[in-house]
Design an enzyme around this catalytic site. Structure first.
Site, PDB file in Angstrom:
ATOM      1  N   ALA A 120       0.798  -1.225   0.000  1.00  0.00           N
ATOM      2  CA  ALA A 120       0.000   0.000   0.000  1.00  0.00           C
ATOM      3  C   ALA A 120       0.827   1.270   0.000  1.00  0.00           C
ATOM      4  CB  ALA A 120      -0.931  -0.002   1.211  1.00  0.00           C
ATOM      5  N   ASN A 186       1.317  -4.107   7.804  1.00  0.00           N
ATOM      6  CA  ASN A 186       2.205  -4.678   6.801  1.00  0.00           C
ATOM      7  C   ASN A 186       3.056  -3.604   6.126  1.00  0.00           C
ATOM      8  OD1 ASN A 186       1.571  -7.477   7.020  1.00  0.00           O
ATOM      9  ND2 ASN A 186      -0.346  -7.106   5.945  1.00  0.00           N
ATOM     10  N   HIS A 216      -0.587   7.228   4.367  1.00  0.00           N
ATOM     11  CA  HIS A 216       0.740   6.749   4.755  1.00  0.00           C
ATOM     12  C   HIS A 216       1.738   7.886   4.560  1.00  0.00           C
ATOM     13  CE1 HIS A 216      -1.019   2.726   4.649  1.00  0.00           C
ATOM     14  NE2 HIS A 216      -1.508   3.039   3.462  1.00  0.00           N
TER      15      HIS A 216
END
Length: 264
Positions: A120, A186, A216
């Site tokens: 991601a 993750n 993120h």
């Protein structure tokens, strides 16, 4: 035609299967026995439903894990020992130092390999390049909606029902984050594997009731200079804990099979 083996048959696996590039097909799906009837129905019996990779009598061009950290721990070593390539999306499993070592040793002995998918987050090629010159610090922050944190340890650290503003509820190492938040961290592990490692990579986890996206933020400093990345991605509609981009990184791994192979 390239044939892949899929480990998992949940939301992400189904998303990847729906987007397989032309020239790539799935020959085997490793899943719990309870899913086998659904797999046989969905693929008209043309895909073998297995409970373990060792039951495969063929030769997949790629084994694609889209299940969980537990699946990596349960099946990863068996895949690599057969000399196959295993592409991992649940990279948090590699926070288990013993598992990572076993996979590395199996790869050297049996000529298999583990491919860490970018998942991601973006910029992993730049991070790995910067590591070659020496890194001073790598800091990662994840910010997600309350729905994305439900069912995790976050429920014990913060009241997801009443939180009214963005709040950081965890700060620690990537190893700690991956262990404590296996369905959500993750990305932290992926960053650690490409950068300073599990223990030196700093992680902050945040809940934001005003967003529906998974954001993120990555800050990297080293002898090369520094860079900052912010990526705001949409979660999968079928699973808010999973970013759409993570599924797309698995699709890209399949595309590389027909576009000249992987870049190690």
């Amino acid at each position: 035609m390239k044939n892949i083996m899929m480990i998992g048959y949940g939301a992400m696996a189904k998303e990847v299967l729906s987007r397989l590039p032309e020239g790539v097909c799935v020959g085997w799906i490793v899943a719990r026995a309870a899913h086998h009837a659904a797999i046989n129905s969905a693929f008209d019996g043309k895909v073998q439903a297995l409970t373990h990779p060792d039951h495969c009598t063929g030769q997949p061009d790629l084994v694609l894990e889209c299940a969980s950290q537990q699946a990596v721990a349960e099946f990863g070593e068996a895949v690599v020992k057969r000399g196959w390539s295993l592409a991992v999306i649940s990279t948090g499993a590699l926070a288990d130092a013993a598992l990572q070592l076993r996979l590395q040793q199996a790869g050297r002995q049996y000529q298999g390999r583990v491919i860490v998918l970018s998942g991601a987050v973006a910029g992993m090629d730049g991070l790995a390049s910067a590591r070659e010159g020496g890194l001073d610090s790598v800091t990662y922050q994840a910010s997600k909606s309350p729905a994305s944190w439900r069912g995790s340890l976050a429920e014990k650290l913060i009241d997801l029902d009443t939180v009214s503003e963005a709040r950081v509820f965890f700060e620690g190492s990537a190893r700690e984050a991956a262990r404590l938040f296996p369905a959500n961290a993750n990305v932290a592990a992926t960053i650690a594997l490409n950068g300073l490692g599990m223990d030196a990579t700093r992680v902050r986890l945040q809940v934001d009731p005003h967003t529906r996206r998974n954001t993120h933020r990555l800050q990297v400093c080293g002898s090369f200079g520094e860079f900052h990345i912010e990526l705001s991605g949409n979660p999968l509609a079928s699973n808010p804990k999973t970013s759409t981009l993570a599924a797309l990184s698995a699709v890209q791994a399949c595309r590389r099979l027909i576009d000249g192979g992987f870049i190690a």
